[in-house]
Design a protein around this motif. Structure first.
Motif, PDB file in Angstrom:
ATOM      1  N   TRP A 357       0.839  -1.199   0.000  1.00  0.00           N
ATOM      2  CA  TRP A 357       0.000   0.000   0.000  1.00  0.00           C
ATOM      3  C   TRP A 357       0.881   1.258   0.000  1.00  0.00           C
ATOM      4  O   TRP A 357       1.666   1.471   0.914  1.00  0.00           O
ATOM      5  CB  TRP A 357      -0.909  -0.009   1.223  1.00  0.00           C
ATOM      6  CG  TRP A 357      -1.949   1.061   1.200  1.00  0.00           C
ATOM      7  CD1 TRP A 357      -1.962   2.213   1.922  1.00  0.00           C
ATOM      8  CD2 TRP A 357      -3.145   1.061   0.427  1.00  0.00           C
ATOM      9  NE1 TRP A 357      -3.088   2.945   1.642  1.00  0.00           N
ATOM     10  CE2 TRP A 357      -3.834   2.256   0.714  1.00  0.00           C
ATOM     11  CE3 TRP A 357      -3.706   0.172  -0.510  1.00  0.00           C
ATOM     12  CZ2 TRP A 357      -5.061   2.583   0.118  1.00  0.00           C
ATOM     13  CZ3 TRP A 357      -4.921   0.498  -1.097  1.00  0.00           C
ATOM     14  CH2 TRP A 357      -5.582   1.687  -0.777  1.00  0.00           C
ATOM     15  N   PRO A 358       0.760   2.126  -1.028  1.00  0.00           N
ATOM     16  CA  PRO A 358       1.686   3.254  -1.148  1.00  0.00           C
ATOM     17  C   PRO A 358       1.289   4.514  -0.379  1.00  0.00           C
ATOM     18  O   PRO A 358       2.091   5.449  -0.294  1.00  0.00           O
ATOM     19  CB  PRO A 358       1.695   3.530  -2.657  1.00  0.00           C
ATOM     20  CG  PRO A 358       0.336   3.111  -3.101  1.00  0.00           C
ATOM     21  CD  PRO A 358      -0.075   1.967  -2.222  1.00  0.00           C
ATOM     22  N   GLY A 359       0.083   4.560   0.147  1.00  0.00           N
ATOM     23  CA  GLY A 359      -0.304   5.762   0.884  1.00  0.00           C
ATOM     24  C   GLY A 359      -1.673   6.257   0.461  1.00  0.00           C
ATOM     25  O   GLY A 359      -2.548   5.460   0.110  1.00  0.00           O
ATOM     26  N   ASP A 360      -1.874   7.586   0.452  1.00  0.00           N
ATOM     27  CA  ASP A 360      -3.215   8.120   0.216  1.00  0.00           C
ATOM     28  C   ASP A 360      -3.610   8.212  -1.245  1.00  0.00           C
ATOM     29  O   ASP A 360      -4.718   8.651  -1.568  1.00  0.00           O
ATOM     30  CB  ASP A 360      -3.357   9.497   0.881  1.00  0.00           C
ATOM     31  CG  ASP A 360      -2.312  10.487   0.390  1.00  0.00           C
ATOM     32  OD1 ASP A 360      -1.574  10.163  -0.558  1.00  0.00           O
ATOM     33  OD2 ASP A 360      -2.237  11.591   0.964  1.00  0.00           O
ATOM     34  N   SER A 361      -2.734   7.810  -2.151  1.00  0.00           N
ATOM     35  CA  SER A 361      -3.101   7.740  -3.561  1.00  0.00           C
ATOM     36  C   SER A 361      -2.444   6.519  -4.204  1.00  0.00           C
ATOM     37  O   SER A 361      -1.364   6.101  -3.798  1.00  0.00           O
ATOM     38  CB  SER A 361      -2.690   9.013  -4.305  1.00  0.00           C
ATOM     39  OG  SER A 361      -1.280   9.118  -4.386  1.00  0.00           O
ATOM     40  N   VAL A 362      -3.123   5.979  -5.177  1.00  0.00           N
ATOM     41  CA  VAL A 362      -2.647   4.811  -5.921  1.00  0.00           C
ATOM     42  C   VAL A 362      -2.788   5.136  -7.396  1.00  0.00           C
ATOM     43  O   VAL A 362      -3.816   5.677  -7.820  1.00  0.00           O
ATOM     44  CB  VAL A 362      -3.484   3.559  -5.564  1.00  0.00           C
ATOM     45  CG1 VAL A 362      -3.162   2.408  -6.494  1.00  0.00           C
ATOM     46  CG2 VAL A 362      -3.245   3.158  -4.119  1.00  0.00           C
ATOM     47  N   ALA A 363      -1.780   4.820  -8.189  1.00  0.00           N
ATOM     48  CA  ALA A 363      -1.817   5.161  -9.608  1.00  0.00           C
ATOM     49  C   ALA A 363      -1.550   3.939 -10.470  1.00  0.00           C
ATOM     50  O   ALA A 363      -0.819   3.024 -10.091  1.00  0.00           O
ATOM     51  CB  ALA A 363      -0.797   6.245  -9.920  1.00  0.00           C
ATOM     52  N   LEU A 364      -2.134   3.947 -11.653  1.00  0.00           N
ATOM     53  CA  LEU A 364      -1.985   2.872 -12.629  1.00  0.00           C
ATOM     54  C   LEU A 364      -1.647   3.487 -13.975  1.00  0.00           C
ATOM     55  O   LEU A 364      -2.369   4.363 -14.475  1.00  0.00           O
ATOM     56  CB  LEU A 364      -3.290   2.067 -12.707  1.00  0.00           C
ATOM     57  CG  LEU A 364      -3.382   0.969 -13.762  1.00  0.00           C
ATOM     58  CD1 LEU A 364      -2.291  -0.075 -13.552  1.00  0.00           C
ATOM     59  CD2 LEU A 364      -4.763   0.320 -13.724  1.00  0.00           C
ATOM     60  N   GLY A 365      -0.542   3.063 -14.565  1.00  0.00           N
ATOM     61  CA  GLY A 365      -0.124   3.599 -15.854  1.00  0.00           C
ATOM     62  C   GLY A 365      -0.684   2.816 -17.024  1.00  0.00           C
ATOM     63  O   GLY A 365      -0.808   1.593 -16.961  1.00  0.00           O
ATOM     64  N   GLY A 366      -1.033   3.532 -18.081  1.00  0.00           N
ATOM     65  CA  GLY A 366      -1.379   2.912 -19.352  1.00  0.00           C
ATOM     66  C   GLY A 366      -2.748   2.278 -19.443  1.00  0.00           C
ATOM     67  O   GLY A 366      -2.985   1.485 -20.361  1.00  0.00           O
ATOM     68  N   LEU A 367      -3.676   2.587 -18.531  1.00  0.00           N
ATOM     69  CA  LEU A 367      -5.019   2.026 -18.621  1.00  0.00           C
ATOM     70  C   LEU A 367      -5.760   2.730 -19.754  1.00  0.00           C
ATOM     71  O   LEU A 367      -6.002   3.936 -19.701  1.00  0.00           O
ATOM     72  CB  LEU A 367      -5.766   2.202 -17.308  1.00  0.00           C
ATOM     73  CG  LEU A 367      -7.169   1.587 -17.246  1.00  0.00           C
ATOM     74  CD1 LEU A 367      -7.108   0.066 -17.412  1.00  0.00           C
ATOM     75  CD2 LEU A 367      -7.876   1.951 -15.939  1.00  0.00           C
ATOM     76  N   LYS A 368      -6.113   2.001 -20.792  1.00  0.00           N
ATOM     77  CA  LYS A 368      -6.715   2.602 -21.980  1.00  0.00           C
ATOM     78  C   LYS A 368      -8.233   2.704 -21.871  1.00  0.00           C
ATOM     79  O   LYS A 368      -8.850   3.522 -22.554  1.00  0.00           O
ATOM     80  CB  LYS A 368      -6.336   1.783 -23.211  1.00  0.00           C
ATOM     81  CG  LYS A 368      -4.834   1.724 -23.463  1.00  0.00           C
ATOM     82  CD  LYS A 368      -4.482   0.911 -24.688  1.00  0.00           C
ATOM     83  CE  LYS A 368      -4.911   1.617 -25.966  1.00  0.00           C
ATOM     84  NZ  LYS A 368      -4.463   0.869 -27.164  1.00  0.00           N
TER      85      LYS A 368
END
Length: 435
Positions: A357-368
């Protein structure tokens, strides 16, 4: 030494545990539609329990102890006088499997040691005719069915006890006797316990499929059990592949079987236990790539389950209670790339399983695919998000992981989720050399 190591040393190609069948020959007696119907429950289940139990459990030094320590057959046979498990021990296994979120159970009816846990007319080297005095396979079947589990039988073709178990490779009369014995035991298993769901062969040393007469044997099995599914370890592809101690996706149906420590049978000194996070992550990876996860327990000689296995499966089961909808009936998922998460999919819903768990935000690259909504799966709480061509961010999250051992975000998309991280690498705007 595990089965995969052994087979690599002595019989490369003799066991299909090391083979992949990317384009299996069709079963002449089985249409694609029939196979799909028979296997639907299995694909939906995704998670099952393997049970390795036998005379080796008495010694508690690994299921291959008879061979690796060179124990004489006459000496090993004496263990049958001491294998006296408590009645109906399998009831605790089945209850634990249900609590763990597992949907089917596969038990060793005869392992390489040659001792049968079931009632048979073909040998007295079996539990009902030795000190145990009971049909342990019957107890397993009754227990599994009582908890709503699908029932599977493991059967080892290799046999260290039978007098023809090795010489059958070079002596035709011995092969005929041993193959008839083998087919006879399989016939009993498929005739005496009601409806069976899985037949799980193991180690086809020392014969090839033609020597075992595998096609004939499996045709008999299907005549006796029309709805059964059969693995690939009789030397022919059949219904599903069986990567062992590793997750290896295939185009055809597949199931990864693994131990919870480094032993299949009870090994009292083996303390190399997987934790529940590892188990959950393995379940997710198998479901992501269209496979099943068959996780083993090695009961003690009295039939009780090692406490470490109970704790691991109990914790896993609590996670499955909250997140099972992301696993059961999951479909193959195109989204795979993250340093802190894994993914499963059902229709247009992407499940992002965050194990770091990275913290208060989570990101995902390249979701089309376009995101329509997101929520924490365990609580149903809505999650805020923003999306551009390169990045999808989920924000306003708790700083600490909201679930244990893995937190899941359910992401509803407008189409089947697709990821293209190479597009991010190539097309994301770049700047000058300086900053």
């Amino acid at each position: 030494m595990n089965r995969r190591d052994y087979l690599g040393l002595v019989a490369a190609g003799l066991s299909t545990s090391t083979l992949g069948f990317a384009d299996p020959a069709p079963d002449p007696d089985t249409s694609d539609d029939d196979r799909a119907q028979r296997m639907k429950w299995w694909h939906d289940a995704r998670f099952g329990m393997f049970i390795h139990w036998g005379l080796y459990s008495v010694l508690g030094r690994h299921e291959w102890v008879m061979e690796t320590e060179g124990i004489p057959v006459a000496e090993y046979e004496q263990l049958a006088k001491h294998f006296t498990p408590k009645p109906n021990a399998a009831r605790a296994w089945a209850k634990l499997a249900r609590q763990a979120g597992q949907k089917y159970m596969v038990m060793t009816t005869k392992h390489h040691e040659g001792f049968c846990l079931f009632d048979t007319k073909l040998t007295n080297y079996c539990a009902p005719k030795q000190a145990c005095g009971r049909d342990l396979v019957r107890e397993f079947v009754d227990a599994a069915r009582a908890e709503g589990m699908h029932v599977g039988f493991y059967y080892s073709l290799m046999d260290w006890h039978h007098p023809d178990g090795a010489r059958c490779a070079t002596d035709e009369p011995a092969r005929r006797r041993f193959v008839d014995y083998t087919h006879g035991l399989v016939r009993e298993l498929c005739s005496n316990y009601g409806k069976l769901d899985v037949l799980w062969y193991d180690v086809n040393w020392p014969l090839k499929p033609e020597g075992w007469e595998s096609e004939k044997m499996n045709k008999m099995v299907r005549e006796l059990q029309p709805g059964i599914i059969i693995n690939n370890r009789s030397g022919i592809p059949e219904d599903f592949a069986t990567p062992e101690q590793r997750i290896q996706a295939e185009a055809r149906p597949w199931e990864s079987c693994m131990t919870m420590n480094d032993s299949w049978g009870y090994q009292r000194a083996d303390d190399d236990w997987k934790n529940s996070k590892t188990v959950v992550r393995n379940v997710i990876t198998c479901a992501r790539d269209g496979g099943n996860y068959l996780l083993n327990i090695g009961p003690k000689p009295d039939g009780s389950i090692p406490q470490e296995s109970v704790e691991i499966l109990t914790h896993t089961g609590k996670w499955m209670d909250r997140n099972g909808q992301s696993i059961y009936t999951a479909e193959r998922c195109d989204v795979k790339r993250s340093n802190f998460a894994n993914f499963t999919r059902k229709g247009n819903t992407l499940y992002m399983h965050v194990h770091f768990w990275p913290g208060d935000s989570v990101a995902l690259g390249g979701l089309k695919s376009k995101v329509l909504s997101a929520k924490l799966l365990a609580t149903g709480k809505a999650v805020e998000f923003s999306q551009d061509q390169f990045r999808t961010r989920f924000t306003g999250l708790p700083s600490a992981a909201p679930d244990n051992p893995v937190s899941t975000i359910a992401i509803e998309c407008d189409s089947e989720p697709v990821q293209d991280t190479m597009m991010v690498r190539k097309e994301r705007p770049r700047r000058g050399v300086g900053v």
